[in-house]
Design a protein around this motif. Structure first.
Motif, short mmCIF file in Angstrom:
data_model
loop_
_atom_site.label_atom_id
_atom_site.label_comp_id
_atom_site.label_asym_id
_atom_site.label_seq_id
_atom_site.Cartn_x
_atom_site.Cartn_y
_atom_site.Cartn_z
N SER A 66 0.89 -1.24 -0.07
CA SER A 66 -0.02 0.11 0.05
C SER A 66 0.91 1.45 -0.11
O SER A 66 0.27 2.34 0.30
CB SER A 66 -0.93 0.06 0.99
OG SER A 66 -0.24 -0.09 2.54
N ASP A 67 2.17 1.11 -0.46
CA ASP A 67 3.17 2.25 -0.49
C ASP A 67 2.81 3.27 -1.22
O ASP A 67 2.48 2.97 -2.68
CB ASP A 67 4.54 1.60 -0.92
CG ASP A 67 5.47 2.62 -0.82
OD1 ASP A 67 5.39 3.73 -1.22
OD2 ASP A 67 6.72 2.38 -0.15
N PRO A 68 2.43 4.41 -1.02
CA PRO A 68 1.82 5.68 -1.54
C PRO A 68 3.02 6.10 -2.76
O PRO A 68 2.39 6.60 -3.69
CB PRO A 68 1.52 6.76 -0.69
CG PRO A 68 2.37 6.38 0.58
CD PRO A 68 2.40 5.09 0.66
N HIS A 69 4.07 6.07 -2.53
CA HIS A 69 5.03 6.30 -3.51
C HIS A 69 5.06 5.56 -4.57
O HIS A 69 5.25 6.07 -5.80
CB HIS A 69 6.57 6.56 -2.73
CG HIS A 69 6.60 7.39 -1.67
ND1 HIS A 69 6.24 9.02 -1.71
CD2 HIS A 69 6.44 7.10 -0.15
CE1 HIS A 69 6.42 9.43 -0.61
NE2 HIS A 69 6.73 8.39 0.44
N ILE A 71 2.60 3.47 -5.51
CA ILE A 71 1.27 3.54 -6.21
C ILE A 71 1.43 4.84 -7.38
O ILE A 71 1.05 4.76 -8.43
CB ILE A 71 0.32 3.74 -5.51
CG1 ILE A 71 0.18 2.55 -4.56
CG2 ILE A 71 -1.25 4.18 -5.88
CD1 ILE A 71 -0.79 2.54 -3.40
N LEU A 72 1.89 6.10 -6.82
CA LEU A 72 1.70 7.13 -7.38
C LEU A 72 2.66 7.27 -8.50
O LEU A 72 2.52 7.57 -9.67
CB LEU A 72 2.19 8.59 -6.31
CG LEU A 72 2.14 9.98 -6.98
CD1 LEU A 72 0.68 10.39 -7.44
CD2 LEU A 72 2.35 10.69 -5.96
N ALA A 120 -6.46 3.05 -0.67
CA ALA A 120 -5.00 3.55 -0.75
C ALA A 120 -4.67 4.12 -1.81
O ALA A 120 -3.70 4.84 -2.01
CB ALA A 120 -3.92 2.14 -0.25
N ILE A 121 -5.10 3.45 -3.04
CA ILE A 121 -4.60 3.87 -4.39
C ILE A 121 -5.10 5.47 -4.55
O ILE A 121 -4.67 6.43 -4.91
CB ILE A 121 -5.15 3.12 -5.65
CG1 ILE A 121 -4.61 1.82 -5.55
CG2 ILE A 121 -4.94 3.69 -6.80
CD1 ILE A 121 -5.06 0.92 -6.41
N GLU A 123 -6.02 7.62 -1.96
CA GLU A 123 -5.33 8.67 -1.14
C GLU A 123 -4.09 8.92 -1.84
O GLU A 123 -3.49 10.12 -1.70
CB GLU A 123 -5.04 8.07 0.13
CG GLU A 123 -6.30 8.00 1.04
CD GLU A 123 -7.07 9.25 0.83
OE1 GLU A 123 -6.59 10.26 1.52
OE2 GLU A 123 -8.26 9.50 0.67
N ALA A 124 -3.04 7.91 -2.46
CA ALA A 124 -1.72 8.21 -2.85
C ALA A 124 -1.94 9.19 -4.15
O ALA A 124 -0.92 9.82 -4.35
CB ALA A 124 -1.10 6.79 -3.47
N GLN A 127 -1.93 12.95 -3.77
CA GLN A 127 -0.53 13.48 -3.39
C GLN A 127 0.31 14.03 -4.62
O GLN A 127 1.32 14.42 -4.62
CB GLN A 127 0.42 12.65 -2.68
CG GLN A 127 -0.27 11.75 -1.53
CD GLN A 127 -0.86 12.99 -0.37
OE1 GLN A 127 -0.12 13.85 -0.30
NE2 GLN A 127 -2.03 12.78 -0.11
#
Length: 246
Positions: A66-69, A71-72, A120-121, A123-124, A127
Motif C-alpha cells: 500500500s506504499d503511496p510512493h 502507487i503514485l 490506498a490508491i 489517497e496516494a 498526493q
C-alpha cells in the motif's frame, strides 16, 4: 548529422557491408540467405493464426503493498506524456467523461493489482503535485492538464536501443526499470517482442532528457546485465542503418 551516422554513411558509400552492424533481431533471411529487414519484406503474408502469448511478465509474484510512493509513481507513468499517447486503451478512456478514468479500472491493471486496498490508491493519487487530480469522492482520476498528441522527435532523440538481455524472467520489466534508473531519469522502457509476445532480448529505453541518453551512449565502461555485455545504440543510428540497407 551526428558523427555516428556520418561514419555509417561513409561506410556505405565505400561499399562496405553495413548489415553486420544491424542487430540480428531486425533481420530475416530470404531463400538466398541475403539479410533483409523484416519491416520491409513485401512477400504476401498468410492470414494470421491465433498467436500464443509467450510473455513471462508476472507482477503477481511481487508482494502486496500500500506504499503511496510506489502507487503514485506507477499511475503517473500511465498518464505521462511518454506512455499515454501509446496506450490505446487508457487513451480512449481519457477521451470520454471529461478525462475522468475510474480508479477501479486503474486498480485492475496487472501491475496495480498488488496495491491494496483500493482506497490506498485514491489517497496516494491525491498526493500528485502537478500531473493528476482525484474527484471529490475518490473514485476517479484524470490529468490536470489534458494531453494533446503531437508529432515530434523529442522522445525519439532521447531514446536508445539496447540488446543482450537473454531470456525473460517474470519480473524483468521491473528489474530493467531499476537497472536503467541507476544511469539517470527514465520515462519508460519497452521490451521488444515478436508476434507471440516472446521477448526478443532487446529493448528501447526513453530517458528523461537527451543529455542522459548521450551520456549513456558515450560511457566507456557501459553497465553489464548479469555480467553479460550489452549492445548500446542510438535510435538515430539504428534507423540510419536500416534505411541504408534497403
Amino acid at each position: 548529422m551526428s558523427p555516428e551516422i556520418a561514419q555509417v554513411v561513409d561506410s556505405a558509400a565505400n561499399g562496405e557491408n553495413i548489415t553486420k552492424d544491424i542487430p540480428s533481431d531486425f533481420l530475416v533471411k530470404n531463400d538466398t540467405e541475403t539479410p533483409l529487414l523484416e519491416e520491409k519484406v513485401d512477400a504476401p503474408k498468410p492470414c494470421p493464426a491465433k498467436q500464443e502469448n509467450k510473455s513471462l511478465f508476472d507482477p503477481s509474484v511481487l508482494p502486496q503493498s500500500s506504499d503511496p510512493h510506489e502507487i503514485l509513481a506507477q499511475v503517473e507513468f500511465y498518464f505521462s506524456d511518454s506512455n499515454l499517447p501509446n496506450d490505446k486503451f487508457l487513451w480512449s478512456l481519457t477521451q470520454e467523461n471529461d478525462g475522468w478514468v475510474p480508479i477501479a479500472t486503474i486498480a485492475s491493471f496487472k501491475r496495480m493489482r498488488r496495491f491494496q486496498p483500493v482506497d490506498a490508491i485514491s489517497e496516494a493519487l491525491r498526493q500528485s503535485l502537478n500531473l493528476l487530480e482525484v474527484n471529490q469522492d475518490g473514485t476517479k482520476v484524470r490529468r490536470k492538464t489534458p494531453l494533446v498528441k503531437q508529432a515530434g522527435s523529442a522522445a525519439f532523440d532521447r531514446s536508445i536501443y539496447v540488446k543482450g538481455f537473454g531470456e525473460e524472467t517474470t519480473t524483468m520489466q521491473i528489474d530493467l526499470e531499476i537497472f536503467f534508473k541507476e544511469l539517470g531519469p527514465v520515462n519508460q522502457i519497452r521490451m521488444r517482442r515478436d508476434d507471440d509476445k516472446k521477448f526478443k532480448g532487446s529493448i528501447f529505453v526513453e530517458f528523461g532528457d537527451i543529455e542522459t541518453a548521450k551520456k549513456v551512449l558515450a560511457m566507456e565502461d557501459k553497465p553489464k546485465w548479469n555480467d553479460c555485455e550489452l549492445v548500446f545504440m542510438s535510435k538515430n543510428v539504428l534507423k540510419c542503418l536500416r534505411e541504408l540497407t534497403i
